[in-house]
Design a protein around this motif. Structure first.
Motif, PDB file in Angstrom:
ATOM      1  N   THR A  25       0.854  -1.185   0.000  1.00  0.00           N
ATOM      2  CA  THR A  25       0.000   0.000   0.000  1.00  0.00           C
ATOM      3  C   THR A  25       0.890   1.235   0.000  1.00  0.00           C
ATOM      4  O   THR A  25       2.004   1.219   0.516  1.00  0.00           O
ATOM      5  CB  THR A  25      -0.905   0.035   1.245  1.00  0.00           C
ATOM      6  N   MET A  26       0.412   2.288  -0.608  1.00  0.00           N
ATOM      7  CA  MET A  26       1.160   3.537  -0.609  1.00  0.00           C
ATOM      8  C   MET A  26       0.865   4.258   0.698  1.00  0.00           C
ATOM      9  O   MET A  26      -0.268   4.230   1.179  1.00  0.00           O
ATOM     10  CB  MET A  26       0.791   4.363  -1.834  1.00  0.00           C
ATOM     11  N   LYS A  27       1.875   4.890   1.273  1.00  0.00           N
ATOM     12  CA  LYS A  27       1.751   5.481   2.598  1.00  0.00           C
ATOM     13  C   LYS A  27       1.610   6.994   2.529  1.00  0.00           C
ATOM     14  O   LYS A  27       2.346   7.655   1.812  1.00  0.00           O
ATOM     15  CB  LYS A  27       2.967   5.129   3.442  1.00  0.00           C
ATOM     16  N   LEU A  28       0.649   7.500   3.276  1.00  0.00           N
ATOM     17  CA  LEU A  28       0.475   8.937   3.465  1.00  0.00           C
ATOM     18  C   LEU A  28       0.708   9.199   4.945  1.00  0.00           C
ATOM     19  O   LEU A  28      -0.148   8.901   5.780  1.00  0.00           O
ATOM     20  CB  LEU A  28      -0.942   9.376   3.061  1.00  0.00           C
ATOM     21  N   PHE A  29       1.875   9.717   5.282  1.00  0.00           N
ATOM     22  CA  PHE A  29       2.222   9.949   6.680  1.00  0.00           C
ATOM     23  C   PHE A  29       1.428  11.139   7.210  1.00  0.00           C
ATOM     24  O   PHE A  29       1.350  12.177   6.564  1.00  0.00           O
ATOM     25  CB  PHE A  29       3.726  10.191   6.825  1.00  0.00           C
ATOM     26  N   VAL A  53     -18.238  13.392   2.965  1.00  0.00           N
ATOM     27  CA  VAL A  53     -17.861  12.846   1.663  1.00  0.00           C
ATOM     28  C   VAL A  53     -16.380  12.483   1.652  1.00  0.00           C
ATOM     29  O   VAL A  53     -15.993  11.411   1.199  1.00  0.00           O
ATOM     30  CB  VAL A  53     -18.187  13.849   0.533  1.00  0.00           C
ATOM     31  N   ASP A  54     -15.546  13.371   2.170  1.00  0.00           N
ATOM     32  CA  ASP A  54     -14.109  13.097   2.233  1.00  0.00           C
ATOM     33  C   ASP A  54     -13.819  11.871   3.088  1.00  0.00           C
ATOM     34  O   ASP A  54     -12.980  11.052   2.737  1.00  0.00           O
ATOM     35  CB  ASP A  54     -13.346  14.301   2.801  1.00  0.00           C
ATOM     36  N   ARG A  55     -14.518  11.754   4.205  1.00  0.00           N
ATOM     37  CA  ARG A  55     -14.296  10.636   5.115  1.00  0.00           C
ATOM     38  C   ARG A  55     -14.611   9.312   4.430  1.00  0.00           C
ATOM     39  O   ARG A  55     -13.882   8.338   4.554  1.00  0.00           O
ATOM     40  CB  ARG A  55     -15.134  10.795   6.378  1.00  0.00           C
ATOM     41  N   HIS A  56     -15.700   9.275   3.680  1.00  0.00           N
ATOM     42  CA  HIS A  56     -16.070   8.043   2.978  1.00  0.00           C
ATOM     43  C   HIS A  56     -15.069   7.708   1.870  1.00  0.00           C
ATOM     44  O   HIS A  56     -14.743   6.540   1.649  1.00  0.00           O
ATOM     45  CB  HIS A  56     -17.479   8.143   2.409  1.00  0.00           C
ATOM     46  N   PHE A  57     -14.567   8.732   1.187  1.00  0.00           N
ATOM     47  CA  PHE A  57     -13.554   8.527   0.154  1.00  0.00           C
ATOM     48  C   PHE A  57     -12.284   7.933   0.767  1.00  0.00           C
ATOM     49  O   PHE A  57     -11.726   6.960   0.255  1.00  0.00           O
ATOM     50  CB  PHE A  57     -13.254   9.870  -0.527  1.00  0.00           C
ATOM     51  N   ILE A  58     -11.841   8.516   1.877  1.00  0.00           N
ATOM     52  CA  ILE A  58     -10.634   8.035   2.563  1.00  0.00           C
ATOM     53  C   ILE A  58     -10.854   6.613   3.069  1.00  0.00           C
ATOM     54  O   ILE A  58     -10.002   5.738   2.897  1.00  0.00           O
ATOM     55  CB  ILE A  58     -10.255   8.984   3.714  1.00  0.00           C
ATOM     56  N   LYS A  59     -11.991   6.368   3.693  1.00  0.00           N
ATOM     57  CA  LYS A  59     -12.313   5.047   4.243  1.00  0.00           C
ATOM     58  C   LYS A  59     -12.299   3.979   3.146  1.00  0.00           C
ATOM     59  O   LYS A  59     -11.786   2.884   3.334  1.00  0.00           O
ATOM     60  CB  LYS A  59     -13.677   5.102   4.925  1.00  0.00           C
ATOM     61  N   GLU A  60     -12.840   4.308   1.978  1.00  0.00           N
ATOM     62  CA  GLU A  60     -12.873   3.372   0.859  1.00  0.00           C
ATOM     63  C   GLU A  60     -11.451   2.994   0.424  1.00  0.00           C
ATOM     64  O   GLU A  60     -11.156   1.820   0.203  1.00  0.00           O
ATOM     65  CB  GLU A  60     -13.620   3.999  -0.318  1.00  0.00           C
ATOM     66  N   LYS A  61     -10.572   3.962   0.333  1.00  0.00           N
ATOM     67  CA  LYS A  61      -9.192   3.689  -0.093  1.00  0.00           C
ATOM     68  C   LYS A  61      -8.431   2.900   0.975  1.00  0.00           C
ATOM     69  O   LYS A  61      -7.588   2.061   0.650  1.00  0.00           O
ATOM     70  CB  LYS A  61      -8.447   4.986  -0.417  1.00  0.00           C
ATOM     71  N   GLU A  63      -9.870   0.713   3.097  1.00  0.00           N
ATOM     72  CA  GLU A  63     -10.428  -0.640   3.078  1.00  0.00           C
ATOM     73  C   GLU A  63      -9.905  -1.455   1.900  1.00  0.00           C
ATOM     74  O   GLU A  63      -9.686  -2.652   2.017  1.00  0.00           O
ATOM     75  CB  GLU A  63     -11.950  -0.592   3.046  1.00  0.00           C
ATOM     76  N   LYS A  64      -9.702  -0.803   0.746  1.00  0.00           N
ATOM     77  CA  LYS A  64      -9.177  -1.496  -0.436  1.00  0.00           C
ATOM     78  C   LYS A  64      -7.668  -1.684  -0.354  1.00  0.00           C
ATOM     79  O   LYS A  64      -7.069  -2.262  -1.255  1.00  0.00           O
ATOM     80  CB  LYS A  64      -9.520  -0.715  -1.702  1.00  0.00           C
ATOM     81  N   LYS A  65      -7.064  -1.174   0.709  1.00  0.00           N
ATOM     82  CA  LYS A  65      -5.619  -1.283   0.954  1.00  0.00           C
ATOM     83  C   LYS A  65      -4.799  -0.637  -0.159  1.00  0.00           C
ATOM     84  O   LYS A  65      -3.702  -1.078  -0.483  1.00  0.00           O
ATOM     85  CB  LYS A  65      -5.209  -2.724   1.170  1.00  0.00           C
TER      86      LYS A  65
END
Length: 107
Positions: A25-29, A53-61, A63-65
């Motif tokens: 997975t790519m890391k965002l520190f 909306v942002d939270r759901h976008f982040i959560k989706e990424k 969860e998909k690792k």
């Protein structure tokens, strides 16, 4: 955080186009514990309505690792030297860690 993940997705797509497939997975520190907690929390709170909306976008990424968000202390955040006013000691240390050198320094 959303903008950072968008940049990571763009870089990932660029790398895939060049024939490089990321193995991990790519890391965002991130040095903001609250932002990480909101992204991981499945419960929507009243104080986070504007970031739904942002939270759901982040959560989706997450969860998909595709992306992971490891915590880094503020002192270890190398990008601060590019975006904030910092003392000369921290500035020098960050430049060393980033591999940048002073072209005007005597050799």
């Amino acid at each position: 955080m959303t903008q950072g993940i968008c940049e990571i997705l763009w870089l990932r797509k660029l790398l895939l186009g060049l024939g490089f497939k990321p193995k991990d997975t790519m890391k965002l520190f991130c040095d903001n514990k609250l932002a990480r907690d909101i992204a991981d929390n499945p419960v929507q709170h009243d104080r986070t309505k504007h970031v739904e909306v942002d939270r759901h976008f982040i959560k989706e990424k997450l969860e998909k690792k595709i992306v992971s968000i490891p915590f880094v202390e503020s002192e270890g955040q190398l990008a601060d030297v590019l975006t904030h006013a910092v003392c000369s000691r921290k500035f020098g240390n960050s430049l060393d860690k980033l591999g940048m050198c002073d072209i005007y320094a005597p050799t």
